[in-house]
Design an enzyme around this catalytic site. Sequence first.
Site, PDB file in Angstrom:
ATOM      1  N   TYR A 231      -9.068  -6.751  13.308  1.00  0.00           N
ATOM      2  CA  TYR A 231      -8.495  -6.194  12.076  1.00  0.00           C
ATOM      3  C   TYR A 231      -8.446  -7.243  10.972  1.00  0.00           C
ATOM      4  CZ  TYR A 231      -5.271  -4.362   8.660  1.00  0.00           C
ATOM      5  OH  TYR A 231      -4.721  -3.944   7.476  1.00  0.00           O
TER       6      TYR A 231
ATOM      7  N   GLU B 242     -20.139  21.086 -14.535  1.00  0.00           N
ATOM      8  CA  GLU B 242     -20.459  19.758 -15.068  1.00  0.00           C
ATOM      9  C   GLU B 242     -19.557  18.695 -14.444  1.00  0.00           C
ATOM     10  OE1 GLU B 242     -21.318  19.570 -19.502  1.00  0.00           O
ATOM     11  OE2 GLU B 242     -20.555  21.593 -19.303  1.00  0.00           O
TER      12      GLU B 242
ATOM     13  N   SER C  23       0.820  -1.216   0.000  1.00  0.00           N
ATOM     14  CA  SER C  23       0.000   0.000   0.000  1.00  0.00           C
ATOM     15  C   SER C  23       0.852   1.263   0.000  1.00  0.00           C
ATOM     16  CB  SER C  23      -0.921   0.004   1.230  1.00  0.00           C
ATOM     17  OG  SER C  23      -0.159  -0.165   2.413  1.00  0.00           O
TER      18      SER C  23
ATOM     19  N   ASN D 236     -18.766  26.323 -22.742  1.00  0.00           N
ATOM     20  CA  ASN D 236     -19.407  25.278 -21.937  1.00  0.00           C
ATOM     21  C   ASN D 236     -19.040  25.373 -20.461  1.00  0.00           C
ATOM     22  OD1 ASN D 236     -20.535  24.171 -24.289  1.00  0.00           O
ATOM     23  ND2 ASN D 236     -18.666  23.001 -24.688  1.00  0.00           N
TER      24      ASN D 236
ATOM     25  N   LYS E 180     -19.370  28.053 -29.006  1.00  0.00           N
ATOM     26  CA  LYS E 180     -19.661  27.426 -27.718  1.00  0.00           C
ATOM     27  C   LYS E 180     -18.796  27.917 -26.568  1.00  0.00           C
ATOM     28  CE  LYS E 180     -21.696  23.715 -27.212  1.00  0.00           C
ATOM     29  NZ  LYS E 180     -22.945  23.453 -26.494  1.00  0.00           N
TER      30      LYS E 180
ATOM     31  N   THR F  70     -41.047  25.264  -8.585  1.00  0.00           N
ATOM     32  CA  THR F  70     -41.249  23.934  -8.018  1.00  0.00           C
ATOM     33  C   THR F  70     -41.589  23.074  -9.229  1.00  0.00           C
ATOM     34  OG1 THR F  70     -43.595  24.275  -7.595  1.00  0.00           O
ATOM     35  CG2 THR F  70     -42.106  24.805  -5.791  1.00  0.00           C
ATOM     36  N   HIS F  71     -41.129  21.865  -9.227  1.00  0.00           N
ATOM     37  CA  HIS F  71     -41.294  20.967 -10.395  1.00  0.00           C
ATOM     38  C   HIS F  71     -40.687  21.588 -11.659  1.00  0.00           C
ATOM     39  CE1 HIS F  71     -44.313  18.957  -7.799  1.00  0.00           C
ATOM     40  NE2 HIS F  71     -44.648  20.194  -7.489  1.00  0.00           N
TER      41      HIS F  71
ATOM     42  N   SER G 177     -15.535  24.595 -27.761  1.00  0.00           N
ATOM     43  CA  SER G 177     -15.757  23.343 -28.479  1.00  0.00           C
ATOM     44  C   SER G 177     -14.759  23.256 -29.616  1.00  0.00           C
ATOM     45  CB  SER G 177     -17.180  23.329 -29.034  1.00  0.00           C
ATOM     46  OG  SER G 177     -17.281  22.455 -30.132  1.00  0.00           O
TER      47      SER G 177
ATOM     48  N   LYS H 253      -8.175   3.276   2.281  1.00  0.00           N
ATOM     49  CA  LYS H 253      -7.414   4.509   2.088  1.00  0.00           C
ATOM     50  C   LYS H 253      -7.678   5.225   0.785  1.00  0.00           C
ATOM     51  CE  LYS H 253      -4.297   2.781   5.332  1.00  0.00           C
ATOM     52  NZ  LYS H 253      -5.186   1.606   5.389  1.00  0.00           N
TER      53      LYS H 253
HETATM   54  N1  ARG Z   1      -1.095  -1.327   5.581  1.00  0.00           N
HETATM   55  C1  ARG Z   1      -1.971  -1.886   6.547  1.00  0.00           C
HETATM   56  C2  ARG Z   1      -3.340  -1.217   6.438  1.00  0.00           C
HETATM   57  O1  ARG Z   1      -3.440  -0.238   5.814  1.00  0.00           O
HETATM   58  C3  ARG Z   1      -1.432  -1.670   7.903  1.00  0.00           C
HETATM   59  C4  ARG Z   1      -1.917  -2.651   8.910  1.00  0.00           C
HETATM   60  C5  ARG Z   1      -1.394  -3.982   8.598  1.00  0.00           C
HETATM   61  N2  ARG Z   1      -1.724  -4.914   9.612  1.00  0.00           N
HETATM   62  C6  ARG Z   1      -1.586  -6.255   9.395  1.00  0.00           C
HETATM   63  N3  ARG Z   1      -1.916  -7.004  10.384  1.00  0.00           N
HETATM   64  N4  ARG Z   1      -1.209  -6.735   8.268  1.00  0.00           N
HETATM   65  O2  ARG Z   1      -4.322  -1.678   6.969  1.00  0.00           O
END
Ligand code: ARG
Length: 466
Positions: free
Chosen positions: A326, A299, A32, A294, A292, A164-165, A286, A334
């Site tokens: 966990y 949008e 990650s 836009n 145009k 309205t509407h 455009s 994330k």
């Molecule tokens: N990169 C992991 C996460 O975002 C960190 C926690 C990892 N924990 C584990 N037991 N592998 O969740």
Amino acid sequence: MSNTNQFDKKSQAWSALFSEPMSDLVQRYTASVDFDRRLWRADIDGSLAHAEMLAAQGILGAADHAAIERGMALIAGEIESGAFEWKLELEDVHLNIEARLTQLVGDAGKRLHTGRSRNDQVATDVRLWLRAEIDAIGGLLAGLQRALVDVAETHAEVILPGFTHLQVAQPVSFGHHLLAYVEMFARDAERLVDLRKRVNRLPLGAAALAGTSYPLDRERVARALGFEAVCQNSLDAVSDRDFAIEFSAAATLCMVHVSRLSEELILWMSQSFGFIDLADRFCTGSSIMPQKKNPDVPELARGKTGRVVGHLVALVTLMKAQPLAYNKDNQEDKEPLFDTVDTVKDTLRIFAELVAGITVKPDAMERAALKGHATATDLADYLVKKGLPFRDAHEAVAHAVKHAIAQGVELSALPLAALQAFHPAIGDDVYAVLTLRGSLDARQVLGGTAPTQVRAQIARHRTRLA
Ligand code: ARG
């Protein structure tokens, strides 16, 4: 030997327990660091608070504590300058920083993880990071509200057909209309303040899931990091992502509000309405149609709302059916969260400028308000004031409108004699209520569209946003 650690062997295998390394594909799949590196400052802050507490509790020696502080300062400098070498094989931001710390300060770095797990560490980092982003978004929401209030003040007297509407309903002040959005964004800010309390709780000390056997002082860590409470159940502490979902839901509503405003700006700018113009810097042309211009920014904001909604669905689905405590699933929290924050911040920033740069076309708005018998309700109210029950007044005016439509004129253009045919109580004072201005001025109720009410609201918002 003392300066080597498990991380040096990571390119071969995770630890002595493992007899083979990950394939490159699995490494890339599980890593990650490419995205969670943005948590680096929160990760260092959390580690420093943890180390300080370990030292205060006598779990970590003063020299080790000093070495950790020194190492972390170096690492922060490296990351800021771009010199830090992020390694995919070290999986995430936490292991990258810890490995570098050990490289820099030796055994002290290896002692940092005492009484801690990445499970409580990552939950702490995300909360710290999100708390700062919530505060930033709060500031941007205030900026957008101020921009809307400014334009509302300039155009408090401008008459807009209220719909309205999407059918002409009653005339409203353009300023009043904009203040409706101020209410929405004020609620968004209020929601952030409320959910921030639940973001601002400390998971550290939960360790992997069960707590730890070291005599940690969690309250001390919480104070150091500005958390207002400590998560009270270790299993919940490492697995809870409600705070992220709550934020994402609040962000979604905020984007829904932006999207509604966008829709109106786009309609208003269309030649069929012609109520406003957006500054050129927010529009594009455009490649084929030379005439145009836009409204790309609204949008896109409307389009990006879909993606923020999608992130909310992703987060809710991520948590659904996860057993305690966990699970690696949580690493998937994330990117949706980061993208939500980025999208909302950019959007709010751009909209504050876009709103400030709107050109309002009062004549076009008023012309449009003159179509569609927008003061029919005012005529009914007039008859009520002459003693008719409202339902009878409503019916008499419906007949009058039908007549006006047949004549191809507006209700307010019917001569007195024609109006009197629908009810004898109608006198020549009726034209005061049939005008758009009269209709607006009559709506003096709290929260109504009379310009004096609009100005009162503007004053309230200004105090609130000061
Ligand atoms: N990169 C992991 C996460 O975002 C960190 C926690 C990892 N924990 C584990 N037991 N592998 O969740």
